[in-house]
Design an enzyme around this catalytic site. Structure first.
Site, short mmCIF file in Angstrom:
data_model
loop_
_atom_site.label_atom_id
_atom_site.label_comp_id
_atom_site.label_asym_id
_atom_site.label_seq_id
_atom_site.Cartn_x
_atom_site.Cartn_y
_atom_site.Cartn_z
N LYS A 188 -49.98 -23.12 -27.60
CA LYS A 188 -50.96 -24.01 -26.99
C LYS A 188 -51.82 -24.67 -28.06
CE LYS A 188 -49.95 -22.41 -22.85
NZ LYS A 188 -49.02 -23.06 -22.02
N SER B 138 -44.78 -26.76 -21.47
CA SER B 138 -46.24 -26.89 -21.48
C SER B 138 -46.79 -27.74 -22.63
CB SER B 138 -46.89 -25.51 -21.52
OG SER B 138 -46.72 -24.91 -22.78
#
Length: 173
Positions: free
Chosen positions: A81, A38
């Protein structure tokens, strides 16, 4: 008797070392092994990151910070993230289409039988107070706030300082 005294000293040092190590990793910072695609191309699987937990006491989180947080959909998992927006910042979110729009698009708007795909409905929204909007750098392969919405600041565990492994890619983030 001397053996017991040495053993007692060894146990005291081991307990003191364990306490200092625990406090360091719990309150100051730690090392994190990154897994998953990700955050590519910024971070890859098996990168080791140095993180810190102190700055939350004297500075707020800012857009661009890479953080480690508890997953809002699986509390037993951590996620890495990038913060895209903080409290009060606007974000564009894609809202799901009502089923009626999908059916009318399939039948064709002009009656010619052409199958059209409905355009995504983008809605401007704001990040609530006490929350952040996070996204992975690899937008095509990331489960993030676009999927589960903004996350509470309380789920943030630490902020990434730098990548320390592999050594050839040692960089501050």
């Amino acid at each position: 008797m001397q053996v017991l005294a040495r053993l007692g000293r060894l146990v005291r040092y081991a307990v003191a070392y364990a306490a200092v190590t625990h406090c360091t990793f719990e309150y100051i910072g730690d090392f994190v092994l990154c897994k998953g695609p990700s955050m590519e191309p910024t971070l890859y699987s098996d990168n080791v990151l140095l993180t810190e937990r102190l700055s939350k006491h004297w500075r707020t989180y800012r857009p661009g910070d890479i953080i480690i947080a508890i997953s809002p959909i699986n509390a037993g998992q951590y996620i890495c993230k990038r913060i895209v927006a903080v409290s009060g910042d606007p974000v564009l979110t894609q809202k799901p289409h009502p089923i009626e729009n999908e059916l009318s698009a399939e039948s064709g708007a002009g009656g010619d039988g052409a199958v059209g795909k409905p355009k995504p409905l983008m809605v401007r929204d704001y990040v609530p107070r006490g929350y952040v909007w996070i996204e992975g750098d690899n937008k095509a392969n990331s489960s993030d706030s676009r999927y589960y919405g903004p996350i509470p600041i309380g789920l943030i565990r630490s902020r990434v300082l730098c990548r320390i492994w592999p050594l050839s890619e040692l960089t501050g983030l």
